[in-house]
Design a protein around this motif. Sequence first.
Motif, PDB file in Angstrom:
ATOM      1  N   PHE A  69      53.168  55.323  39.568  1.00 51.21           N
ATOM      2  CA  PHE A  69      54.415  55.635  38.872  1.00 51.21           C
ATOM      3  C   PHE A  69      54.166  56.567  37.691  1.00 51.21           C
ATOM      4  O   PHE A  69      54.879  57.558  37.504  1.00 51.21           O
ATOM      5  N   ARG A  70      53.146  56.258  36.873  1.00 52.78           N
ATOM      6  CA  ARG A  70      52.876  57.075  35.690  1.00 52.78           C
ATOM      7  C   ARG A  70      52.409  58.474  36.078  1.00 52.78           C
ATOM      8  O   ARG A  70      52.722  59.454  35.380  1.00 52.78           O
ATOM      9  N   ILE A  71      51.675  58.590  37.168  1.00 51.00           N
ATOM     10  CA  ILE A  71      51.210  59.919  37.600  1.00 51.00           C
ATOM     11  C   ILE A  71      52.397  60.777  38.019  1.00 51.00           C
ATOM     12  O   ILE A  71      52.502  61.958  37.627  1.00 51.00           O
ATOM     13  N   VAL A  72      53.320  60.206  38.801  1.00 46.38           N
ATOM     14  CA  VAL A  72      54.514  60.958  39.192  1.00 46.38           C
ATOM     15  C   VAL A  72      55.350  61.292  37.958  1.00 46.38           C
ATOM     16  O   VAL A  72      55.854  62.414  37.808  1.00 46.38           O
ATOM     17  N   GLN A  73      55.508  60.331  37.061  1.00 40.11           N
ATOM     18  CA  GLN A  73      56.290  60.554  35.852  1.00 40.11           C
ATOM     19  C   GLN A  73      55.708  61.687  35.013  1.00 40.11           C
ATOM     20  O   GLN A  73      56.434  62.581  34.558  1.00 40.11           O
ATOM     21  N   GLU A  74      54.382  61.684  34.809  1.00 42.59           N
ATOM     22  CA  GLU A  74      53.751  62.723  33.995  1.00 42.59           C
ATOM     23  C   GLU A  74      53.831  64.079  34.680  1.00 42.59           C
ATOM     24  O   GLU A  74      54.057  65.107  34.021  1.00 42.59           O
ATOM     25  N   ALA A  75      53.657  64.090  36.000  1.00 40.25           N
ATOM     26  CA  ALA A  75      53.731  65.362  36.728  1.00 40.25           C
ATOM     27  C   ALA A  75      55.123  65.969  36.622  1.00 40.25           C
ATOM     28  O   ALA A  75      55.278  67.182  36.390  1.00 40.25           O
ATOM     29  N   LEU A  76      56.167  65.152  36.778  1.00 37.13           N
ATOM     30  CA  LEU A  76      57.536  65.676  36.651  1.00 37.13           C
ATOM     31  C   LEU A  76      57.829  66.094  35.216  1.00 37.13           C
ATOM     32  O   LEU A  76      58.547  67.080  34.983  1.00 37.13           O
TER      33      LEU A  76
END
Length: 405
Positions: free
Chosen positions: A314-321
Amino acid sequence: MEEQRVPEAGPPYWWRSGPPWWRQENAGRWPWRSTLLVTVLVFAGSHFAAEEQAGERAGLDVLARVLLLVAGLLLLWRRRYPVAVAFGTAVAALLYLGAGYPYGPVFLTVAIACFAAIVAGHRRAAWAAMGALWAGHVLVAHWLYQWLPPDGDSAAPWGQEGVIAAWVVAVGALSELARARREQWRRERAERAQAARRRADEERLRIARELHDVLAHSISVINVQAGVGLALLDSDPEQARTALTTIKAQSKEALGEVRQVLGTLRAPGDAPRAPAPGLDRLSELVDQAARAGLTVEVRGAPPALPPGTDLAAFRIVQEALTNVVRHSGSRHARVRLDKGDGNLRIGVDDDGPATGADAGGSGNGLAGMRERAAALGGTIEAGPRADGGFRVLAVLPLTAKEDDR
């Protein structure tokens, strides 16, 4: 973060960590009580020995009591000057025996002094002091006795020298064992302290990473919506109202997540009051990105994951977006989720172009993503695509061993 002692099966705590009065931090203290106790025992034992050996050895006079007092009080300095005390007690004991006074617990002062010297690391000096005492006793008992009191004394049996030699070896061996055990205690305490510092550092890093991911994403959305609201405040008040509503909702959510993270600092070890976010909240990320003007296309259904892997994904997708919103001129991004071969592959792409000087991915965001992936045994690849834009590709093992937090 203070290390809490947990009862364990096995040897008692003092055997694993050493008695408190013998630790290195107490080395500079004056051993008043033990010195007084030993001195009293030496005086009492010597008076008893004088009564038992009356007629064979000289009686205790002022010089004998002075020598016993000196030998006992020298132990007061055994922690500060172990070598001098070892030789000092040996000389006092040798003068006591050379004057023909009764055999008794005067040897105890030498044993304690040499024990302290060996434990402190002065092994050669302690062995030399005990060897000198034994050699001096041999010299007195087999040669100098003719000119020394008491009158009419005869040479001591050689078997007695064997007993004294065995006593010297026993004291030295016990001291060496105690020294080795103390070194082991010191190493174990240092390792426990280092492990506690490492756990504290890891916990601080985890909290810093969580705060960064929460705040960076939320503030980026708030910044974009604030810009939209300011631009449309006069021309399109309704759209400006929508932007302000988004800011309010996003700031409320960010405050809630920050409170959850900070709650672990106030009550370490307690279960979190709210579940950690996971890919089941991916639709919320898509909605938040949409409110920031970014269209996100999701390919693949979020799979069921272990809690630690789910949070990291979740955090990886959040940071990427968040990075797309902040650093890319593209208003469209694609998120791909592929599960297979025991791994979860997460891809986040945008078509660019980059709009900031720091768009190359050298900030804390990508560093945090790499740390999350590495903690689970996974990898992160991030960089510009050959056809323009930017790509983040994460590979997370589905059977990753998670930290005990």
